[in-house]
Design a protein around this motif. Structure first.
Motif, PDB file in Angstrom:
ATOM      1  N   LEU A   1      50.672  50.663  15.085  1.00  0.00           N
ATOM      2  CA  LEU A   1      49.270  49.839  14.793  1.00  0.00           C
ATOM      3  C   LEU A   1      49.664  48.630  13.862  1.00  0.00           C
ATOM      4  CD1 LEU A   1      47.160  52.932  13.051  1.00  0.00           C
ATOM      5  CD2 LEU A   1      46.944  51.663  15.280  1.00  0.00           C
ATOM      6  N   GLU A   2      48.752  47.604  14.351  1.00  0.00           N
ATOM      7  CA  GLU A   2      49.081  46.275  13.743  1.00  0.00           C
ATOM      8  C   GLU A   2      48.770  46.404  12.335  1.00  0.00           C
ATOM      9  OE1 GLU A   2      50.294  43.684  15.160  1.00  0.00           O
ATOM     10  OE2 GLU A   2      49.812  42.310  13.226  1.00  0.00           O
ATOM     11  N   VAL A   3      47.949  46.964  11.863  1.00  0.00           N
ATOM     12  CA  VAL A   3      47.427  46.760  10.325  1.00  0.00           C
ATOM     13  C   VAL A   3      48.421  47.662   9.462  1.00  0.00           C
ATOM     14  CG1 VAL A   3      46.014  48.986  10.374  1.00  0.00           C
ATOM     15  CG2 VAL A   3      45.538  47.331   8.923  1.00  0.00           C
ATOM     16  N   THR A   4      49.325  48.479   9.970  1.00  0.00           N
ATOM     17  CA  THR A   4      50.270  49.155   8.921  1.00  0.00           C
ATOM     18  C   THR A   4      51.566  48.479   9.112  1.00  0.00           C
ATOM     19  OG1 THR A   4      50.895  50.744  10.703  1.00  0.00           O
ATOM     20  CG2 THR A   4      49.061  51.285   9.233  1.00  0.00           C
ATOM     21  N   ARG A   5      51.715  47.461   9.991  1.00  0.00           N
ATOM     22  CA  ARG A   5      53.102  46.791  10.192  1.00  0.00           C
ATOM     23  C   ARG A   5      53.907  46.527   8.928  1.00  0.00           C
ATOM     24  NH1 ARG A   5      53.578  42.319  14.666  1.00  0.00           N
ATOM     25  NH2 ARG A   5      52.733  44.082  15.691  1.00  0.00           N
ATOM     26  N   ASN A   6      53.103  46.091   7.820  1.00  0.00           N
ATOM     27  CA  ASN A   6      54.084  45.551   6.573  1.00  0.00           C
ATOM     28  C   ASN A   6      53.902  46.709   5.577  1.00  0.00           C
ATOM     29  OD1 ASN A   6      54.673  43.284   7.885  1.00  0.00           O
ATOM     30  ND2 ASN A   6      52.964  42.422   6.858  1.00  0.00           N
ATOM     31  N   HIS A   7      53.224  48.097   5.991  1.00  0.00           N
ATOM     32  CA  HIS A   7      52.733  48.818   4.860  1.00  0.00           C
ATOM     33  C   HIS A   7      53.941  49.619   4.534  1.00  0.00           C
ATOM     34  CE1 HIS A   7      51.074  52.562   3.655  1.00  0.00           C
ATOM     35  NE2 HIS A   7      50.027  51.662   2.996  1.00  0.00           N
TER      36      HIS A   7
HETATM   37  C1  LIG Z   1      53.192  41.202   7.934  1.00  0.00           C
HETATM   38  O1  LIG Z   1      54.041  40.290   7.225  1.00  0.00           O
HETATM   39  C2  LIG Z   1      54.314  39.272   8.175  1.00  0.00           C
HETATM   40  C3  LIG Z   1      55.394  38.377   7.423  1.00  0.00           C
HETATM   41  O2  LIG Z   1      55.038  38.090   6.207  1.00  0.00           O
HETATM   42  C4  LIG Z   1      53.040  38.353   8.388  1.00  0.00           C
HETATM   43  O3  LIG Z   1      53.100  37.233   9.199  1.00  0.00           O
HETATM   44  C5  LIG Z   1      51.866  39.100   8.996  1.00  0.00           C
HETATM   45  O4  LIG Z   1      50.676  38.570   9.122  1.00  0.00           O
HETATM   46  C6  LIG Z   1      51.758  40.520   8.300  1.00  0.00           C
HETATM   47  N1  LIG Z   1      50.863  41.340   8.897  1.00  0.00           N
HETATM   48  C7  LIG Z   1      49.959  42.057   8.396  1.00  0.00           C
HETATM   49  C8  LIG Z   1      49.142  43.280   9.540  1.00  0.00           C
HETATM   50  O5  LIG Z   1      49.604  42.086   7.217  1.00  0.00           O
END
Ligand SMILES: *[C@@H]1O[C@H](CO)[C@@H](O)[C@H](O)[C@H]1NC(C)=O
Ligand SMILES: *[C@@H]1O[C@H](CO)[C@@H](O)[C@H](O)[C@H]1NC(C)=O
Ligand SMILES: *[C@@H]1O[C@H](CO)[C@@H](O)[C@H](O)[C@H]1NC(C)=O
Ligand SMILES: *[C@@H]1O[C@H](CO)[C@@H](O)[C@H](O)[C@H]1NC(C)=O
Ligand SMILES: *[C@@H]1O[C@H](CO)[C@@H](O)[C@H](O)[C@H]1NC(C)=O
Ligand SMILES: *[C@@H]1O[C@H](CO)[C@@H](O)[C@H](O)[C@H]1NC(C)=O
Ligand SMILES: *[C@@H]1O[C@H](CO)[C@@H](O)[C@H](O)[C@H]1NC(C)=O
Ligand SMILES: *[C@@H]1O[C@H](CO)[C@@H](O)[C@H](O)[C@H]1NC(C)=O
Length: 475
Positions: free
Chosen positions: A239-245
């Motif tokens: 999922l895009e939304v959880t990428r940095n989760h």
């Molecule tokens: C995840 O982190 C990257 C790098 O900080 C950022 O470019 C991206 O927008 C973030 N994605 C989300 C879904 O928060």
């Protein structure tokens, strides 16, 4: 509960039952009043739910013109055909729409994500939603529903949620969308009880791959494990939304019910782990208070089915009473540190990406283990693949309850019974003063016996299941 079991589990259950009977005899003053109060269950429940939430319990009037317009499929609550459903699912999984993001803001990297595995038991789901609506801090969470049935009533119920961000994901390999082909039941599949020799002569699809008890695959019993693995991969990796989760993901099912302070307790447990239990990597918010095993080995399966039909009332009505529970909450603050045990700690589980990466790296152990239960498979991973076993922190006073009287595959007349729900609500009401604890005390539990598991429960011998499951992790 839907699982096969074996002797030690069953004796465990017996001990458990005896324990609760003992508790009841010792702590309870018997009074019939609780049961009489339940006579009008629906009135009782409505009176316990704030009126703004009644909308989640009330089925919408069916749109008659719609139903007449196109043939509504009686098996599934939908007017779409399979082609249309598949198209919808593909679109929905691609778009990854988040409802209510405008109201509640974007997901933070440490927000709680709650993922609910949904089949078709809408009555239970309604109550789960009502309980979630009342949970403190729910407005900051992301609530994801993972469906293995496209059901218009369930969809509109989910989309009517207005108290937090909501997302739907659809398991794309369901029996509903594959009625006559794998992962559903292909007409050329070997029938469950066919002998391997005969199967090889007949050349049915999966002839070389019966399970370790000599039985061939039954599609409906494989779906839950596939779905579980798919949604875990989905939520952490796709999922895009959880990428940095990096926060916690809580795993719930449609027939669970949460306490108002479950997020509070979760965060408290998470913090306690960081300071006092570095080896803990799974949090568990639930406890089974009634354990009934639907499946033993194949013969017992049949037997249980027969018993259940004759004695539905005895089996289905909880033989214990929730009045026993407040005693657990006098020690609300207590948590146990214990090796993770599938049968005890599979409800209301939460873990983060760090733990998931360990599990995911063991996909072959999960996917090739001949057991159709996801939790037994996870235990297999824990014991035979991980360098260090999964370790759980478990709250003694449960914050997640199991309200489903009937398993996914057991639709009986009184499955819609709401008796347990009103009992849970009464417990939570009487435990009210003990909710929202400010600290936890730790107890270390060492299992009495070595809990090495023996061979699996079967139902998962088919190579096609192994490959499908592994493929979910591949990308
Ligand atoms: C995840 O982190 C990257 C790098 O900080 C950022 O470019 C991206 O927008 C973030 N994605 C989300 C879904 O928060
Ligand atoms: C139960 O309560 C509901 C709501 O108050 C009412 O409509 C219904 O008639 C009652 N049923 C029985 C059997 O008393
Ligand atoms: C019923 O469905 C029709 C056609 O989809 C729609 O025009 C109508 O507004 C619906 N009625 C209700 C009460 O939802
Ligand atoms: C309903 O769906 C089932 C399973 O997909 C299918 O076998 C059946 O033919 C459908 N019935 C109608 C009336 O479309
Ligand atoms: C499903 O519905 C679509 C659009 O209504 C129609 O074009 C298609 O032929 C249908 N497919 C089947 C298998 O009935
Ligand atoms: C979470 O995001 C904040 C800023 O939005 C950042 O400072 C922090 O390092 C992130 N935490 C993790 C664990 O990625
Ligand atoms: C994730 O959980 C592990 C324990 O499994 C813990 O050590 C780690 O700090 C957690 N990560 C975050 C970002 O909370
Ligand atoms: C991944 O699992 C394999 C066993 O399948 C193990 O040998 C390896 O050490 C694991 N890697 C990590 C990073 O845990």
């Amino acid at each position: 509960m839907r699982r096969k079991s074996n002797m030690w589990i069953r004796s465990g259950v017996a001990v458990f039952v005896v324990f609760f009977v003992w508790l009841q005899l010792n702590f309870l003053s018997y009074s019939g009043s609780a049961d009489t109060a339940d006579l009008n269950e629906s009135a009782t429940i409505f009176s316990m739910v704030p009126s703004v939430l009644h909308k989640f319990l009330t089925p919408r009037p069916r749109n008659v013109s719609n139903i007449n317009g196109s043939a509504t499929n009686a098996t599934y609550r939908t007017s779409l055909n399979i082609t249309e459903i598949k198209k919808f699912i593909a679109q929905c999984n691609l778009q990854q729409t988040i409802y209510n993001e405008d109201l509640f803001g974007p997901l933070q990297n440490d927000s709680v994500i709650i993922i609910v595995q949904v089949h078709d038991r809408i009555t239970y789901l309604r109550h789960l939603i009502v309980s979630l609506a009342q949970a403190q801090d729910i407005s900051q969470a992301l609530l994801i529903f993972s469906h293995d049935i496209f059901d218009e009533e369930i969809n509109s119920l989910v989309q009517s949620i207005d108290f937090c961000k909501v997302m739907q994901v659809f398991y794309p390999f369901s029996i509903q969308t594959h009625p006559n082909e794998f992962p559903g039941e292909d007409p050329n599949d070997c029938s469950r009880n066919l002998k391997r020799d005969e199967a090889l002569v007949q050349k049915c699809n999966n002839a070389p791959y019966p399970d370790l008890y000599g039985h061939y695959r039954e599609a409906k019993f494989t779906q839950t494990k596939h779905h579980w693995w798919w949604k875990a991969n989905r939520v952490f990796n796709q999922l895009e939304v959880t990428r940095n989760h990096t926060g916690l993901v809580v795993f719930l099912e449609e027939d669970h019910f949460v306490a108002q302070d479950f997020i509070h307790v979760l965060k408290l447990m998470d913090n306690t782990c960081k300071t006092s239990c570095p080896q803990c990597n799974i949090l568990s918010l639930g406890t089974y208070l009634k354990t009934f095993s639907y499946y033993a080995d194949s013969k017992k399966k049949e037997l249980l089915r027969a018993i259940k039909q004759q004695a539905t009332v005895n089996v289905m009505q909880p033989s214990w009473t929730f009045q026993v529970l407040p005693s657990l909450y006098q020690h609300t603050q207590k948590v146990e540190i214990t090796p993770w045990i599938s049968s005890k700690h599979n409800m209301g589980m939460a873990f983060n990406r760090t733990t998931w990466n360990l599990i995911r790296n063991c996909s072959e152990f999960f996917c090739k283990y001949d057991d159709y239960n996801w939790d037994w498979s996870l235990q297999h991973v824990s014991q035979y693949c991980l360098k260090q076993r999964l370790h759980a922190m478990v709250i003694r006073g449960p914050r997640v309850f199991h309200i489903g009287e009937c398993g996914v595959h057991h639709k009986k007349n009184n499955c819609e019974s709401t008796g347990v729900i009103s009992k849970v609500q009464k417990v939570l009401k009487s435990a009210k003063n003990h909710l929202f604890p400010s600290y936890l005390t730790l107890t270390y539990v060492t299992p009495l016996k070595k809990t090495k598991i023996r061979k699996g429960n079967g139902g998962w011998g088919d190579r096609r299941d192994h490959m499908l499951c592994i493929g979910m992790t591949a990308r």
